[in-house]
Scaffold this motif. Structure first.
Motif, PDB file in Angstrom:
ATOM      1  N   MET A   1      76.273  31.880 -80.772  1.00 23.40           N
ATOM      2  CA  MET A   1      75.383  32.284 -79.662  1.00 23.40           C
ATOM      3  C   MET A   1      75.783  31.537 -78.399  1.00 23.40           C
ATOM      4  O   MET A   1      75.975  30.323 -78.414  1.00 23.40           O
ATOM      5  CB  MET A   1      73.924  31.956 -80.028  1.00 23.40           C
ATOM      6  N   THR A   2      75.895  32.266 -77.302  1.00 27.41           N
ATOM      7  CA  THR A   2      76.270  31.668 -76.021  1.00 27.41           C
ATOM      8  C   THR A   2      75.103  30.851 -75.465  1.00 27.41           C
ATOM      9  O   THR A   2      73.955  31.325 -75.411  1.00 27.41           O
ATOM     10  CB  THR A   2      76.663  32.762 -75.012  1.00 27.41           C
ATOM     11  N   LYS A   3      75.393  29.641 -75.047  1.00 24.75           N
ATOM     12  CA  LYS A   3      74.350  28.768 -74.518  1.00 24.75           C
ATOM     13  C   LYS A   3      74.031  29.138 -73.068  1.00 24.75           C
ATOM     14  O   LYS A   3      74.916  29.333 -72.254  1.00 24.75           O
ATOM     15  CB  LYS A   3      74.813  27.304 -74.584  1.00 24.75           C
ATOM     16  N   VAL A   4      72.733  29.228 -72.762  1.00 24.08           N
ATOM     17  CA  VAL A   4      72.311  29.588 -71.394  1.00 24.08           C
ATOM     18  C   VAL A   4      72.528  28.398 -70.463  1.00 24.08           C
ATOM     19  O   VAL A   4      72.150  27.263 -70.766  1.00 24.08           O
ATOM     20  CB  VAL A   4      70.819  29.999 -71.397  1.00 24.08           C
ATOM     21  N   LYS A   5      73.160  28.692 -69.315  1.00 23.97           N
ATOM     22  CA  LYS A   5      73.461  27.602 -68.358  1.00 23.97           C
ATOM     23  C   LYS A   5      72.178  27.065 -67.707  1.00 23.97           C
ATOM     24  O   LYS A   5      72.016  25.866 -67.524  1.00 23.97           O
ATOM     25  CB  LYS A   5      74.425  28.098 -67.284  1.00 23.97           C
ATOM     26  N   THR A   6      71.278  27.952 -67.318  1.00 21.83           N
ATOM     27  CA  THR A   6      70.034  27.533 -66.659  1.00 21.83           C
ATOM     28  C   THR A   6      68.881  28.237 -67.350  1.00 21.83           C
ATOM     29  O   THR A   6      68.712  29.461 -67.205  1.00 21.83           O
ATOM     30  CB  THR A   6      70.041  27.888 -65.159  1.00 21.83           C
ATOM     31  N   ALA A   7      68.083  27.514 -68.118  1.00 23.43           N
ATOM     32  CA  ALA A   7      66.974  28.112 -68.847  1.00 23.43           C
ATOM     33  C   ALA A   7      65.907  28.594 -67.883  1.00 23.43           C
ATOM     34  O   ALA A   7      65.621  27.937 -66.881  1.00 23.43           O
ATOM     35  CB  ALA A   7      66.385  27.098 -69.831  1.00 23.43           C
ATOM     36  N   LEU A   8      65.312  29.744 -68.209  1.00 24.29           N
ATOM     37  CA  LEU A   8      64.272  30.317 -67.346  1.00 24.29           C
ATOM     38  C   LEU A   8      63.050  29.405 -67.288  1.00 24.29           C
ATOM     39  O   LEU A   8      62.470  29.201 -66.211  1.00 24.29           O
ATOM     40  CB  LEU A   8      63.879  31.707 -67.873  1.00 24.29           C
ATOM     41  N   SER A   9      62.654  28.845 -68.431  1.00 28.33           N
ATOM     42  CA  SER A   9      61.486  27.966 -68.447  1.00 28.33           C
ATOM     43  C   SER A   9      61.730  26.711 -67.613  1.00 28.33           C
ATOM     44  O   SER A   9      60.842  26.246 -66.884  1.00 28.33           O
ATOM     45  CB  SER A   9      61.145  27.575 -69.883  1.00 28.33           C
ATOM     46  N   LYS A  10      62.971  26.167 -67.715  1.00 23.03           N
ATOM     47  CA  LYS A  10      63.289  24.962 -66.922  1.00 23.03           C
ATOM     48  C   LYS A  10      63.263  25.277 -65.427  1.00 23.03           C
ATOM     49  O   LYS A  10      62.764  24.497 -64.616  1.00 23.03           O
ATOM     50  CB  LYS A  10      64.656  24.424 -67.343  1.00 23.03           C
ATOM     51  N   LEU A  12      61.559  27.697 -63.912  1.00 20.29           N
ATOM     52  CA  LEU A  12      60.179  27.926 -63.514  1.00 20.29           C
ATOM     53  C   LEU A  12      59.425  26.609 -63.390  1.00 20.29           C
ATOM     54  O   LEU A  12      58.674  26.380 -62.424  1.00 20.29           O
ATOM     55  CB  LEU A  12      59.493  28.837 -64.526  1.00 20.29           C
ATOM     56  N   LEU A  13      59.629  25.695 -64.384  1.00 22.44           N
ATOM     57  CA  LEU A  13      58.972  24.393 -64.333  1.00 22.44           C
ATOM     58  C   LEU A  13      59.422  23.606 -63.105  1.00 22.44           C
ATOM     59  O   LEU A  13      58.615  22.952 -62.430  1.00 22.44           O
ATOM     60  CB  LEU A  13      59.273  23.623 -65.619  1.00 22.44           C
ATOM     61  N   VAL A  19      56.929  22.575 -55.820  1.00 24.62           N
ATOM     62  CA  VAL A  19      55.833  22.940 -54.913  1.00 24.62           C
ATOM     63  C   VAL A  19      54.718  21.895 -54.973  1.00 24.62           C
ATOM     64  O   VAL A  19      54.167  21.482 -53.937  1.00 24.62           O
ATOM     65  CB  VAL A  19      55.298  24.342 -55.257  1.00 24.62           C
ATOM     66  N   TYR A  20      54.410  21.435 -56.206  1.00 23.17           N
ATOM     67  CA  TYR A  20      53.350  20.437 -56.329  1.00 23.17           C
ATOM     68  C   TYR A  20      53.754  19.124 -55.641  1.00 23.17           C
ATOM     69  O   TYR A  20      52.947  18.501 -54.938  1.00 23.17           O
ATOM     70  CB  TYR A  20      53.041  20.181 -57.812  1.00 23.17           C
ATOM     71  N   ALA A 181      52.967  22.211 -72.175  1.00 24.42           N
ATOM     72  CA  ALA A 181      52.522  23.609 -72.159  1.00 24.42           C
ATOM     73  C   ALA A 181      53.706  24.557 -72.100  1.00 24.42           C
ATOM     74  O   ALA A 181      53.744  25.585 -72.797  1.00 24.42           O
ATOM     75  CB  ALA A 181      51.576  23.833 -70.978  1.00 24.42           C
ATOM     76  N   PHE A 182      54.675  24.265 -71.250  1.00 24.48           N
ATOM     77  CA  PHE A 182      55.835  25.150 -71.120  1.00 24.48           C
ATOM     78  C   PHE A 182      56.638  25.213 -72.423  1.00 24.48           C
ATOM     79  O   PHE A 182      57.140  26.278 -72.794  1.00 24.48           O
ATOM     80  CB  PHE A 182      56.719  24.652 -69.960  1.00 24.48           C
ATOM     81  N   ARG A 183      56.778  24.063 -73.095  1.00 21.05           N
ATOM     82  CA  ARG A 183      57.569  24.064 -74.334  1.00 21.05           C
ATOM     83  C   ARG A 183      56.885  24.875 -75.436  1.00 21.05           C
ATOM     84  O   ARG A 183      57.536  25.634 -76.166  1.00 21.05           O
ATOM     85  CB  ARG A 183      57.788  22.630 -74.788  1.00 21.05           C
ATOM     86  N   LYS A 184      55.558  24.710 -75.563  1.00 22.45           N
ATOM     87  CA  LYS A 184      54.853  25.384 -76.640  1.00 22.45           C
ATOM     88  C   LYS A 184      54.685  26.877 -76.374  1.00 22.45           C
ATOM     89  O   LYS A 184      54.811  27.695 -77.295  1.00 22.45           O
ATOM     90  CB  LYS A 184      53.485  24.725 -76.829  1.00 22.45           C
TER      91      LYS A 184
END
Length: 578
Positions: A1-10, A12-13, A19-20, A181-184
């Motif tokens: 499986m090809t590893k994703v360079k930039t995870a969507l969850s990371k 977004l987090l 912003v915060y 929260a993001f991980r779960k």
């Protein structure tokens, strides 16, 4: 499986936390700035309170010229925590005390309490020192109290630490909460979904369907159903594709037959298109020729425009030089007029001063003789009486000539100062006109000309007196030098009146007058009928500019040969200004 360079969850987090962080930083900076402004406002209020505490004692110390006491008060102010520097000045702007961290103050004394910010990280509160005596107030100086940015920071230092620490604690807790929260809820389900999708096999579509273990009906389950439906559609499409391929093979056969027909038609169209291309090439050559001619014409016009701009710049430079020369000539004319006035007054003052010196020498000689007779005890009553009579006559002669010289110098001083100053003041026009005529006495006494003045005693105007002096001087001297040429006893009549909030001046001489063509150029710059005799042609031009521009009025000249010259001048009356 090809590893994703930039995870969507990371990603977004990262954006949410960025912003915060930005909002937290802006709010913290706003709170720090608010604390700073509040602390600065409190310090400014305390500086104003120091004015009420030390103002009266400093005022009395400077009023009584007790500068050591003022310096001691300044040193006492320096002991206060909020004071970084003290600067005390007297009513002339001279610095009496300059202690601590201060800056150079403006030359003008403070008119009321004012705050100033300085470049060296300090700010000051300046207030005047007003001394009240017998119901009257007098400004004796001013005081500047300095405070600095460091004092403000020291006051809000604890609050700043609390604000920053609070922001750090809240940020750390929020980061931990977001990561869990993001991980779960996002990272782990997405990894499972990605792993199942990566096992997709086009040859075994039914086994490529995905199955996510989730107890909630969320977007991931919706994605699972959509993906599985897509596989069902793909299986159905494969069946249709096989049928379409069979139909396509039959269509290709028919298409080959049609291609032969199309190639024949294309050959015909190609021959026609070649002829059209030849025509287009010919038109292109003609267009290039026209373009070269147009470019050449534009180049020639650009050269002409550059030459025109160069000529315009040279003309503008010439006009600036001409205006500068004109201003210099006008100033020279004014200075020449003042120089002539100085020379005449000096000659007139010399006569009474000479008589006074002679009388003083005679009185000194008689006093020596009296002293010698007194010392030799040969002083008689007759000699004493003779000395008293001669002394009275000599002092009377001395005082009359000195008063005469004083009167001449006073008139000359006022008129000379006014001609070199543009400061406005309230003047009585009749009295001032007498001073102007008296300043021209050295020139007028050499002639038999007579000047008659008709002016109300109570006509006061508010203006620059030098303007009035210059106007009347130019009119009288023009009459003496030009109008009364070859006339021994001329007469000048000056009538000044008030009409409808305007001052109206009617000036007339009985000189030789002017021709119409000369009268038309009377107010033109550099026009003169005595060019070879030293005339500059600027006197009447200066007079016209003073009336129309400085006094906002108008002037009109009328004359005819043998009937003299008349001026009518009117300008707005300003006798209520102070």
């Amino acid at each position: 499986m090809t590893k994703v360079k930039t995870a969507l969850s990371k990603k977004l987090l990262t954006r949410v936390l960025s912003v915060y962080f930005l909002l937290t930083f802006i709010v913290t900076i706003g709170q720090v700035f608010t604390e700073y402004l509040n602390a600065k406002s409190h310090i400014q209020d305390e500086l104003q309170t120091l004015k009420n505490t030390f103002g009266s004692s400093l005022t009395r110390a400077i009023w009584e010229l007790n500068y050591p006491q003022a310096v001691a008060s300044a040193q006492g102010l320096m002991e206060l925590p909020i004071v970084e520097g003290v600067q005390i000045r007297d009513e002339s702007g001279k610095v009496i005390a300059d202690l601590g961290l201060t800056t150079v103050q403006q030359e003008k004394l403070a008119s009321n309490g004012q705050f100033y910010d300085h470049d060296n990280g300090t700010f000051s509160y300046s207030f005047p020192l007003i001394f009240e005596f017998s119901g009257r107030t007098s400004r004796v100086g001013d005081v500047s109290l300095y405070s600095s940015f460091d004092i403000i920071v020291s006051r809000i230092e604890v609050g700043l630490f609390f604000l920053v620490g609070n922001s750090i604690v809240k940020t750390a807790f929020l980061i931990f909460l977001f990561l869990h929260a993001f991980r779960k809820m996002l990272t782990d389900p997405l990894q499972e979904l990605t792993q199942q999708i990566s096992q997709f096999d086009l040859n075994h579509l039914e086994s490529s369907k995905i199955n996510i273990d989730s107890k909630e009906d969320n977007e991931l389950l919706l994605l699972q159903r959509s993906f599985n439906n897509l596989i069902d559609d793909l299986i159905h499409s494969q069946d249709k594709l096989n049928e379409a391929q069979a139909e396509l093979r039959d269509a290709n056969k028919r298409l080959d037959e049609q291609n032969l027909t199309l190639e024949q038609e294309v050959a015909k169209k190609t021959a026609s298109l070649s002829q059209i291309m030849l025509d287009l090439e010919r038109q292109k050559d003609e267009l290039l020729t026209n373009q070269r001619e147009l470019r050449q014409e534009i180049t020639e016009k650009s050269k002409i425009a550059a030459e025109l701009r160069k000529s315009h710049d040279e003309l503008a430079t010439s006009m600036e030089n001409l205006n500068a020369a004109k201003d210099q000539l006008v100033e020279s004319e004014r200075m020449a007029s003042l120089g002539g006035l100085v020379a005449g007054i000096a000659h007139d003052v010399n006569t009474p001063l000479g008589i006074g010196v002679t009388a003083a020498s005679f009185l000194q000689e008689r006093l020596k003789n009296l002293q010698a007779a007194y010392e030799s005890k040969s002083l008689s009553t007759k000699a004493m009486n003779s000395f008293i009579v001669e002394s009275q006559q000599t002092t009377t002669l001395l005082m009359s000539n000195l008063n005469r010289a004083s009167s001449l110098i006073a008139s000359f001083k006022q008129v000379a100062v006014d001609q070199t100053s543009e400061v406005e003041r309230l003047i009585n026009i009749k009295q001032y006109l007498k001073e102007v005529i008296q300043s021209l006495a050295p020139t007028l006494k050499k002639t038999q000309h007579q000047i008659n003045v008709d002016c109300p005693e109570d006509l006061d105007i508010f203006c620059a007196p030098g303007i009035v002096a210059q106007i009347f001087t130019n009119m009288i001297m023009n009459s003496v030098l030009h109008g009364f040429d070859n006339i021994e006893a001329g007469q000048i009549d000056i009538n000044v009146s008030q009409s409808a909030k305007k001052v109206v001046i009617n000036y007339r001489d009985n000189g030789k007058g002017m021709e119409p063509d000369v009268l038309n150029q009377h107010f033109d710059a550099f026009f003169t009928t005595t060019r070879g005799k030293g005339g500059s042609g600027l006197g009447t031009h200066i007079m016209y500019n003073l009336v129309t521009q400085a006094l906002k009025g108008n002037i009109k000249a009328t004359s005819s040969p043998g009937k003299g010259l008349s001026y009518k001048i009117s300008f707005p009356l300003r006798n209520s200004e102070k």
